[in-house]
Design a protein around this motif. Structure first.
Motif, PDB file in Angstrom:
ATOM      1  N   UNK B  28       0.767  -1.034  -0.009  1.00 27.03           N
ATOM      2  CA  UNK B  28      -0.012  -0.105  -0.128  1.00 27.03           C
ATOM      3  C   UNK B  28       0.802   1.266  -0.144  1.00 27.03           C
ATOM      4  N   UNK B  29       1.725   1.175   0.907  1.00 29.89           N
ATOM      5  CA  UNK B  29       2.781   2.500   0.848  1.00 29.89           C
ATOM      6  C   UNK B  29       3.484   2.647  -0.439  1.00 29.89           C
ATOM      7  N   UNK B  30       3.795   1.373  -1.046  1.00 23.80           N
ATOM      8  CA  UNK B  30       4.557   1.408  -2.368  1.00 23.80           C
ATOM      9  C   UNK B  30       3.644   2.023  -3.437  1.00 23.80           C
ATOM     10  N   UNK B  31       2.340   1.775  -3.315  1.00 21.19           N
ATOM     11  CA  UNK B  31       1.170   2.344  -4.050  1.00 21.19           C
ATOM     12  C   UNK B  31       1.107   3.693  -3.756  1.00 21.19           C
ATOM     13  N   UNK B  32       1.053   4.116  -2.817  1.00 21.38           N
ATOM     14  CA  UNK B  32       1.055   5.560  -2.692  1.00 21.38           C
ATOM     15  C   UNK B  32       2.209   6.404  -2.894  1.00 21.38           C
ATOM     16  N   UNK B  33       3.232   5.795  -3.085  1.00 17.49           N
ATOM     17  CA  UNK B  33       4.387   6.590  -3.548  1.00 17.49           C
ATOM     18  C   UNK B  33       4.279   6.764  -5.062  1.00 17.49           C
ATOM     19  N   UNK B  34       3.373   6.066  -5.512  1.00 25.22           N
ATOM     20  CA  UNK B  34       3.153   6.707  -7.062  1.00 25.22           C
ATOM     21  C   UNK B  34       1.888   7.442  -7.154  1.00 25.22           C
ATOM     22  N   UNK B  35       1.151   7.814  -6.086  1.00 24.57           N
ATOM     23  CA  UNK B  35       0.082   8.576  -6.145  1.00 24.57           C
ATOM     24  C   UNK B  35       0.427   9.970  -6.051  1.00 24.57           C
ATOM     25  N   UNK B  36      -0.504  11.010  -5.839  1.00 21.50           N
ATOM     26  CA  UNK B  36      -0.518  12.562  -5.752  1.00 21.50           C
ATOM     27  C   UNK B  36      -0.811  12.862  -4.408  1.00 21.50           C
ATOM     28  N   UNK B  37      -0.592  12.235  -3.404  1.00 19.48           N
ATOM     29  CA  UNK B  37      -1.050  12.676  -2.048  1.00 19.48           C
ATOM     30  C   UNK B  37      -0.390  13.844  -1.332  1.00 19.48           C
ATOM     31  N   UNK B  38      -1.071  14.889  -1.330  1.00 24.84           N
ATOM     32  CA  UNK B  38      -0.376  16.009  -0.671  1.00 24.84           C
ATOM     33  C   UNK B  38      -1.489  16.641   0.218  1.00 24.84           C
ATOM     34  N   UNK B  39      -1.264  16.770   1.302  1.00 23.49           N
ATOM     35  CA  UNK B  39      -2.155  17.419   2.405  1.00 23.49           C
ATOM     36  C   UNK B  39      -2.796  16.297   3.034  1.00 23.49           C
ATOM     37  N   UNK B  40      -4.082  16.709   3.963  1.00 20.80           N
ATOM     38  CA  UNK B  40      -4.725  15.751   4.783  1.00 20.80           C
ATOM     39  C   UNK B  40      -5.520  14.613   4.355  1.00 20.80           C
ATOM     40  N   UNK B  41      -6.412  14.982   3.081  1.00 17.33           N
ATOM     41  CA  UNK B  41      -7.131  13.989   2.314  1.00 17.33           C
ATOM     42  C   UNK B  41      -6.382  13.364   1.275  1.00 17.33           C
TER      43      UNK B  41
END
Lengths: 274, 292, 361
Positions: B28-41
């Motif tokens: 999941x973390x690896x996946x997140x590293x390829x997303x564009x998550x910035x901020x709280x949400x």
């Protein structure tokens, strides 16, 4: 083993010098934590306090250390118990029974034991928030259990291999199934091993910092982040900082002093050296 | 004893459950590293290598990486060597008081890194700290000694504190190796043959203590890659960013700057580097396990 | 070549007294064996002589000099360990050379000595191998070689043959004995195997629970055991023991065992009576005679079990409530249940004081 007499004296001298160096930080912490602010500012650090100032400890306690200790206890003890329970439950099976993919399970569990938990930090935060455990101690207990059960499993499994198989085989012949054997034979016989494993897990959890920092609320904060805060809030007030630090390490230190043998065995077992 | 499937499930399900969660979270973390998550949400829209590129172009990343490697190089060897030498002296030369000495070297391992950090931050404090006050009392000029406020030597101060903390662990491990059956026997044979002191160490002990050494080195290396607590408490990555390490960079990124995907990417780097050591080590542990 | 003396040696491990004030002297060139069951303190004694353990009390003397304060390598002793303790990371050549290297011999001298020892022990073709590649017997010879290469004053051996299979053990016993006679090195040898001790030793010290039970030549121990323990330990099958009381009937003296009254001469009875009337008779299986049923003083009994061993036969009979073993050469025709008559020759009986367990006659 026969001690070689020749350079004994030299050995004692060198070791004593090193031991003094190793001991000085603790000495400093203890003496400074009992000094008045003025004594501290005199910077005569190696001298003992004129009169022990217990107030420093009271101040530290009131500044959050008391709450921190309370939280740490509430979190560490249940975590240790759960990890040990789950760990020894699975560890028993792993250590005794040969099944086709046992080596693979061991391998995966070992990797999980040593992997840096930064890699699961973000998802754990999300999970705890979504389970609504973020406001209570349960969140931290859950996180720590998740992270330490693989360690507990492998450590207990390692210890269990030292239990003679004949004990179980005799019970098996008498008609006990594996569960009964676990409860009535393994657990009682392995008490010292379980104690060592418990000390290991307890110390890990009590001393942990990153998760405690990021997953706690002001009311559930364990003692380790509080010590860090103390440092920030009482800049250069070493006597308070040291009092807080001493209080924060008391439980593991006491375990170390009074159950040293078990502490060391736990340490060694943590390397999974069978 | 042979395992029946039913009991395998009963006993191993807690372990499998937890391992499952942990490994899922890793991916999941690896996946997140390829997303564009910035901020709280959370934002799971894929961003490809965007944050990896950002990371690789960030000075903080390279400083952190360099520092972690520095930890690897400067932390492991002194701790292991000191551990071996002290264990050797304790086993062969000390008759009385061995447990006292050992307790003194070992107690730091019972301490939290936060406490160690608080202690040593004070010792290293250039203005009011213990080191400088002792040195100036002895007549040295301490105005140039900034310790952890000096960007050039701060990291070495941190590493020294870590050496102080972990040497006891190395001592305990080497002592247990020296007491182990076969090594103890050949040490006695060598004593009768006339070896002692450096000769005994060089010709007999060092060639035969490899497995303990590997374990010590591996565990210290794993620590070097994930070191966080000491840095946070002692220097907060400073002065400037001279003591930044990957774990601290990840923390700041994720929890202060809210750049979660970037934090995930950094975690992936930490994880990957650690795997270089953890996988062989686990394999090695597995081999020993199978021999039991 | 040297003498070894142990004086009032005491060694404790925590609360356990492993060696309880023992003393003995080994003569120059002697093959001296410390014999006893496991836990009797024989290995601890040997390690104290070697310098691997510190005595709590007492002195160790080598060649008349007290060596308590000297580390092992200054005592000029060499030791062969039970599991050989060969250096696994070195080739056989280097294992043999190591003691010489530690003492600073020249490369040429080392080479000469190593090759000589290798030739003597028939391991010259193994010099390039590592210990892990050798068989048990080969490892043992390398261990021997490493000890001998220094030509030490005293040679210590801790059950060196116990890890070998039976056949090799018997062979090595003779080889070791021959070697020791050739080299004339004072040797102290520890074992729990009394056959080994009896075949190899010049003198034996029998130990039990940290004390010496008796020191003597194999013959002395066999014919004149000082106490019940030694009598029962030496000899296989072991000596038979029966409790008896000294009685007098019509001017004649008998030892009443319950199942028989054995007549003994008056001088024997006098000597016994000085100490006690309650005794234990010891008689070795090979000394019991089977006689005709009319022989005076014979004991009637039934054959219980027959153990044919090829070269000899052990016949078990029941006397009272005990089993008595009789050893006969070759094959015999006695069958279980058969009635036979046996006799204990008076000169072969050993009489022990029942309370002190020491020998009277």
């Amino acid at each position: 083993m026969r001690r070689v007499r020749k350079s004994n004296l030299l050995a004692y001298i060198v070791l004593t010098i090193l031991a003094v160096l190793w001991f000085i930080p603790l000495y400093l912490a203890l003496t400074t934590s009992l000094k008045t602010p003025r004594e501290v500012s005199e910077m005569n650090y190696l001298a003992p306090p004129a009169q022990p100032q217990i107030e420093n400890y009271v101040d530290a306690w009131n500044s959050g250390i008391g709450l921190g200790l309370f939280n740490s206890i509430i979190i560490s003890i249940p975590t240790t118990l759960i990890c040990l329970l789950l760990g020894s439950w699975s560890g028993y099976f792993l250590s005794r029974f040969r099944f086709k993919h046992a080596p693979l399970v061991f391998f995966i569990a070992t990797i999980a034991t040593f992997m840096p938990y930064q890699i699961v930090l973000i998802p754990i935060t999300q999970l705890i928030a979504s389970l609504n455990l973020g406001q209570s101690h349960l969140g931290l207990i859950f996180a720590y259990t998740l992270l330490n059960t693989p360690l507990a499993t492998l450590v207990t499994a390692t210890f269990f291999t030292t239990i003679p198989k004949e004990l179980e085989e005799a019970a098996y012949i008498d008609g006990c199934g594996p569960i009964r054997i676990y409860w009535n034979i393994i657990l009682p016989v392995a008490k010292p091993a379980l104690a060592s494993a418990a000390i290991l897990v307890f110390t890990q959890v009590w001393n942990e910092f990153l998760i405690a920092l990021t997953l706690s609320t002001p009311s559930t904060k364990p003692v380790t982040p509080i010590v860090a805060e103390l440092k920030g809030n009482y800049v250069a007030q070493w006597h308070i900082q040291m009092a807080g630090a001493v209080l924060a390490v008391l439980p593991p230190l006491i375990l170390f002093l009074f159950m040293g043998k078990y502490f060391i065995r736990g340490l060694l077992a943590g390397t999974l050296k069978a | 004893m042979k395992a029946s499937f039913k009991y395998a499930i009963i006993f191993l399900s807690p372990l499998f459950f937890i391992l499952g969660i942990l490994y899922f979270m890793t991916f999941w973390t690896i996946y997140i590293s390829f997303t564009d998550w910035v901020g709280m949400k959370p934002n799971y829209s894929l961003a490809g290598l965007k944050w990896y590129e950002y990371m690789l172009s960030s000075e903080k990343f390279w400083v952190s990486l360099k520092n972690n490697i520095l930890w690897l190089l400067v932390f492991i060897a002194p701790t292991a060597v000191l551990g071996l030498l002290i264990a050797y002296v304790l086993e062969l030369y000390i008759v009385r008081g061995e447990s006292v000495y050992r307790a003194i070297f070992l107690y730091p391992t019972a301490l939290s890194f936060v406490v160690t950090g608080t202690l040593w931050a004070w010792i290293y404090d250039p203005a009011n700290g213990v080191l400088n006050s002792i040195l100036s009392a002895l007549g040295f000029d301490t105005s140039k000694l900034g310790w952890i406020c000096d960007p050039n030597i701060a990291i070495y101060c941190l590493i020294a504190a870590a050496i102080w903390q972990y040497t006891g662990f190395a001592i305990v491990l080497f002592q247990s190796a020296l007491r182990g059956g076969y090594l103890k026997n050949i040490i006695e044979a060598a004593l009768v043959d006339g070896a002692s002191g450096w000769k005994l160490l060089r010709y007999i002990i060092i060639p035969n203590i490899r497995s303990a050494f590997v374990i010590v080195a591996a565990l210290l290396a794993i620590f070097s890659l994930k070191v966080f607590d000491l840095v946070y408490v002692m220097t907060q990555g400073g002065p400037g960013i001279s003591t930044y390490v990957l774990a601290f960079y990840m923390y700041m990124t994720t929890f202060w700057q809210q750049m979660v995907s970037l934090g995930a990417a950094i975690s992936v780097v930490i994880f990957s580097l650690s795997m270089i050591i953890i996988i062989p080590y686990s394999y090695y542990a597995l081999k020993r396990w199978l021999l039991r | 070549m040297a003498t070894v003396e142990v004086r009032n040696l005491v060694k404790r491990f925590g609360k356990v007294i492993a060696v309880n004030k023992i003393s003995f002297k080994v003569n120059d060139g002697e093959f001296f064996v410390l014999l006893g069951p496991s836990g009797c303190g024989k290995t601890t004694t040997l390690r104290c002589i070697a310098g691997l353990e510190d005595p709590d009390e007492g002195e160790i003397l080598i060649d008349g000099k007290v060596v308590n304060d000297l580390p092992p390598y200054k005592r000029d002793i060499a030791m062969v360990f039970q599991n050989y303790a060969l250096y696994p990371h070195m080739k056989v050549y280097d294992n043999l050379a190591f003691p010489l290297k530690m003492r600073g011999y020249s490369k040429d001298e080392i080479d000469r000595r190593v090759k000589a020892i290798a030739k003597l022990l028939h391991i010259a073709d193994l010099l390039d191998r590592k210990p892990g590649e050798l068989s048990g017997g080969q490892q043992q010879r390398v261990a021997l070689g490493r000890a001998l290469v220094r030509e030490p004053k005293v040679f210590l051996m801790d059950e060196p043959l116990s890890n070998l299979d039976a056949k090799l053990r018997v062979y090595m016993r003779a080889e070791l004995k021959k070697l020791q006679k050739e080299l004339k090195i004072t040797t102290i040898y520890v074992t729990h195997d009394q056959v080994e001790a009896m075949t190899m030793a010049d003198r034996i010290a029998v130990m039990n629970k940290g004390k010496i039970m008796q020191i003597g030549t194999p013959k002395e121990l066999y014919h004149k055991p000082a106490n019940l323990f030694v009598a029962g330990f030496i000899g296989s099958p072991p000596m038979n023991f029966f409790e008896a009381s000294l009685i007098e009937e019509k001017g004649k003296y008998y030892l009443d065992t319950g199942f028989a009254k054995i007549e003994i001469p008056s001088w024997m009875a006098e000597n016994i009576r000085k100490e006690t009337n309650e005794v234990i008779i010891g008689i070795r299986p090979e000394h019991i005679k089977i006689v005709g049923k009319d022989t005076p003083g014979s004991i009637k009994t039934n054959v219980f079990v027959v153990e044919p061993l090829g070269t000899e036969t052990i016949i078990n009979v029941k006397l009272g409530d005990k089993i008595c073993k009789i050893r006969l050469l070759g094959e015999t025709e006695y069958a279980p249940g058969e009635t036979i008559h046996i006799m204990f020759p008076v000169d072969k009986m050993r009489i022990f004081n029942k309370h002190t367990e020491s020998l009277i006659i």
